[in-house]
Design a protein around this motif. Structure first.
Motif, PDB file in Angstrom:
ATOM      1  N   THR A  67       0.819  -1.218   0.000  1.00 12.56           N
ATOM      2  CA  THR A  67       0.000   0.000   0.000  1.00 12.56           C
ATOM      3  C   THR A  67       0.846   1.260   0.000  1.00 12.56           C
ATOM      4  N   VAL A  68       1.937   1.235   0.739  1.00 16.98           N
ATOM      5  CA  VAL A  68       2.789   2.428   0.873  1.00 16.98           C
ATOM      6  C   VAL A  68       3.631   2.589  -0.385  1.00 16.98           C
ATOM      7  N   LYS A  69       3.418   3.675  -1.118  1.00 19.51           N
ATOM      8  CA  LYS A  69       4.092   3.886  -2.394  1.00 19.51           C
ATOM      9  C   LYS A  69       5.272   4.862  -2.287  1.00 19.51           C
ATOM     10  N   ILE A  70       5.315   5.649  -1.202  1.00 16.96           N
ATOM     11  CA  ILE A  70       6.425   6.607  -1.070  1.00 16.96           C
ATOM     12  C   ILE A  70       7.651   5.872  -0.538  1.00 16.96           C
ATOM     13  N   ASP A  71       8.773   6.583  -0.448  1.00 15.66           N
ATOM     14  CA  ASP A  71      10.002   5.979   0.070  1.00 15.66           C
ATOM     15  C   ASP A  71       9.767   5.394   1.451  1.00 15.66           C
ATOM     16  N   LYS A  72      10.388   4.244   1.683  1.00 15.22           N
ATOM     17  CA  LYS A  72      10.099   3.495   2.906  1.00 15.22           C
ATOM     18  C   LYS A  72      11.363   3.246   3.734  1.00 15.22           C
ATOM     19  N   ILE A  73      11.168   3.311   5.062  1.00 11.97           N
ATOM     20  CA  ILE A  73      12.164   2.875   6.037  1.00 11.97           C
ATOM     21  C   ILE A  73      11.603   1.637   6.715  1.00 11.97           C
ATOM     22  N   LEU A  74      12.391   0.580   6.804  1.00  2.20           N
ATOM     23  CA  LEU A  74      11.931  -0.659   7.418  1.00  2.20           C
ATOM     24  C   LEU A  74      12.167  -0.616   8.929  1.00  2.20           C
ATOM     25  N   LEU A  75      11.090  -0.763   9.707  1.00  2.00           N
ATOM     26  CA  LEU A  75      11.170  -0.771  11.167  1.00  2.00           C
ATOM     27  C   LEU A  75      11.005  -2.204  11.665  1.00  2.00           C
ATOM     28  N   GLU A  76      11.978  -2.655  12.464  1.00  2.00           N
ATOM     29  CA  GLU A  76      11.929  -4.006  13.024  1.00  2.00           C
ATOM     30  C   GLU A  76      12.206  -3.962  14.523  1.00  2.00           C
ATOM     31  N   ASP A  77      11.606  -4.888  15.232  1.00  2.00           N
ATOM     32  CA  ASP A  77      11.936  -5.104  16.636  1.00  2.00           C
ATOM     33  C   ASP A  77      12.789  -6.363  16.698  1.00  2.00           C
ATOM     34  N   ASN A  78      14.096  -6.180  16.723  1.00  2.00           N
ATOM     35  CA  ASN A  78      15.014  -7.310  16.599  1.00  2.00           C
ATOM     36  C   ASN A  78      15.388  -7.936  17.938  1.00  2.00           C
ATOM     37  N   PHE A  79      15.072  -7.255  19.016  1.00  2.00           N
ATOM     38  CA  PHE A  79      15.515  -7.735  20.329  1.00  2.00           C
ATOM     39  C   PHE A  79      14.528  -8.771  20.866  1.00  2.00           C
ATOM     40  N   ASN A  80      15.026  -9.963  21.128  1.00  2.00           N
ATOM     41  CA  ASN A  80      14.208 -11.073  21.602  1.00  2.00           C
ATOM     42  C   ASN A  80      14.047 -10.948  23.119  1.00  2.00           C
ATOM     43  N   LYS A  81      13.099 -10.121  23.523  1.00  2.00           N
ATOM     44  CA  LYS A  81      12.956  -9.775  24.942  1.00  2.00           C
ATOM     45  C   LYS A  81      12.352 -10.928  25.739  1.00  2.00           C
ATOM     46  N   GLN A  82      12.974 -11.225  26.869  1.00  2.00           N
ATOM     47  CA  GLN A  82      12.487 -12.262  27.767  1.00  2.00           C
ATOM     48  C   GLN A  82      11.730 -11.640  28.944  1.00  2.00           C
ATOM     49  N   LYS A  83      10.862 -12.416  29.561  1.00  2.00           N
ATOM     50  CA  LYS A  83      10.093 -11.911  30.695  1.00  2.00           C
ATOM     51  C   LYS A  83      10.992 -11.652  31.896  1.00  2.00           C
ATOM     52  N   ARG A  84      11.985 -12.503  32.086  1.00  2.00           N
ATOM     53  CA  ARG A  84      12.898 -12.369  33.221  1.00  2.00           C
ATOM     54  C   ARG A  84      14.333 -12.345  32.700  1.00  2.00           C
ATOM     55  N   ASN A  85      15.185 -11.586  33.372  1.00  2.00           N
ATOM     56  CA  ASN A  85      16.582 -11.529  32.943  1.00  2.00           C
ATOM     57  C   ASN A  85      17.250 -12.896  32.980  1.00  2.00           C
ATOM     58  N   VAL A  86      16.890 -13.718  33.946  1.00  2.00           N
ATOM     59  CA  VAL A  86      17.531 -15.028  34.057  1.00  2.00           C
ATOM     60  C   VAL A  86      17.240 -15.894  32.835  1.00  2.00           C
ATOM     61  N   ASP A  87      16.143 -15.605  32.121  1.00  2.79           N
ATOM     62  CA  ASP A  87      15.781 -16.416  30.956  1.00  2.79           C
ATOM     63  C   ASP A  87      16.768 -16.249  29.800  1.00  2.79           C
ATOM     64  N   TYR A  88      17.557 -15.177  29.810  1.00  3.57           N
ATOM     65  CA  TYR A  88      18.561 -15.015  28.756  1.00  3.57           C
ATOM     66  C   TYR A  88      19.650 -16.075  28.862  1.00  3.57           C
ATOM     67  N   LYS A  89      19.746 -16.741  29.999  1.00  3.79           N
ATOM     68  CA  LYS A  89      20.739 -17.817  30.145  1.00  3.79           C
ATOM     69  C   LYS A  89      20.420 -19.000  29.241  1.00  3.79           C
ATOM     70  N   ASP A  90      19.167 -19.114  28.815  1.00  2.00           N
ATOM     71  CA  ASP A  90      18.773 -20.237  27.959  1.00  2.00           C
ATOM     72  C   ASP A  90      19.324 -20.092  26.543  1.00  2.00           C
TER      73      ASP A  90
END
Length: 308
Positions: A150-173
């Protein structure tokens, strides 16, 4: 062009201000700030960008409705008017309530600097109204097929790349994981630029509390120039006691990891390592600031051709 999208909390703003003051952001990086409060830190950050003649963007209709209801505060009104009057200020309208909101906007804005952000298919009709009214030069979009078509004008791609965990300890997985390769392919895919939420993620969480675990998130390039993120997590995670000790448990892992790498330290990474050598606990807000600084300076080096 890279457009990091940051909500204007204190330490995100401090990260941007320090980077621009240290000349660590080139013209290829234009930060987008969605303000959550019109604080002195917010205005000092904007002032730093103006003094350095560096472009920035401000969301005109943030979720926190900060630009309404300040009629009786002349000092704030004057500062906001000065902000929008700058030719360095790009204006972002989010296509959710953007059409009616901007119609009632009390500040003078240069419509030549309008950028539209559309991240939901259901908001495409509002996007179309904004295009009709303001003729924006560029749109910030999420890569959903109907939005992209739908968007025909120049585009910037927005992404949420950070795989956020509910708890900090879960990043250990999964302590090391893919972050993004968009910087390698965005032009090939037809975009004029790319945007993300850095290591914060698209997170509007307010306030904070003592964590069970401390996690430090460091972005880096692998051998193929993909971006990856390494999570350094504390070990004594049974309760919320002694956050400084948890910080040093995570930090020693970062220090040892960095010793094995040959890349020049960024300013943010250096500040983290310096806090280990001085045994000074900077506080978790400053840790967030340093990791954002590291990410943006690293992207700056890449876009300037300094990372081969």
């Amino acid at each position: 062009m890279y457009y990091p999208y940051l909500r204007g909390r204190q330490f995100e703003l401090l990260a941007l201000r320090e980077l621009v003051n240290e000349n660590l952001l080139s013209e290829k990086i234009v930060p987008i700030i969605e303000p959550v409060k019109l604080t002195s830190t917010f205005f000092k950050t904007i002032k730093a960008f103006i003094e350095k003649n560096h472009e920035f963007a401000i969301t005109l209709n943030p979720k926190e409705d900060v630009f309404m209801g300040i009629d009786d505060d002349k000092d704030t009104l004057d500062k906001v008017n000065e902000l929008f009057a700058s030719n360095l200020c790009k204006k972002v309208i989010i296509a959710r309530d953007g059409y009616e909101y901007i119609k009632n906007f009390k500040f003078d804005i240069n419509i030549d600097d309008i950028m539209v952000m559309v991240s939901e298919v259901d908001n495409l009709s509002i996007y179309n109204k904004l295009v009709e009214e303001y003729n924006p030069h560029i749109a910030i979009i999420k890569s959903e097929g109907k939005i992209r078509r739908t968007v025909k004008i120049d585009k910037i791609l927005l992404e949420d790349n950070f795989n956020k965990q509910k708890r900090n300890v879960d990043y250990k997985d999964n302590v090391d994981e893919f972050f993004s390769d968009t910087h390698l392919y965005y032009q090939e895919d037809g975009y004029k630029g790319f945007a993300d939420f850095s290591i914060i993620g698209d997170d509007e969480q307010k306030g904070g509390f003592a964590p069970m675990a401390v996690a430090i998130h460091i972005i880096y390039f692998d051998e193929e120039k993909n971006l990856r993120v390494h999570h350094f997590v504390s070990d004594s995670n049974e309760d919320i006691k002694d956050t400084p000790n948890k910080y040093y448990e995570a930090l020693i892992k970062l220090v040892n990891w960095q010793k094995e790498r040959t890349e020049k330290e960024t300013l943010g990474l250096k500040k983290l390592i310096d806090s280990f050598e001085s045994q000074g606990y900077p506080g978790l807000g400053s840790v967030k600031k340093y990791t954002i600084m590291h990410h943006l300076e690293l992207m700056n080096r890449y876009l300037n051709g300094e990372i081969k």
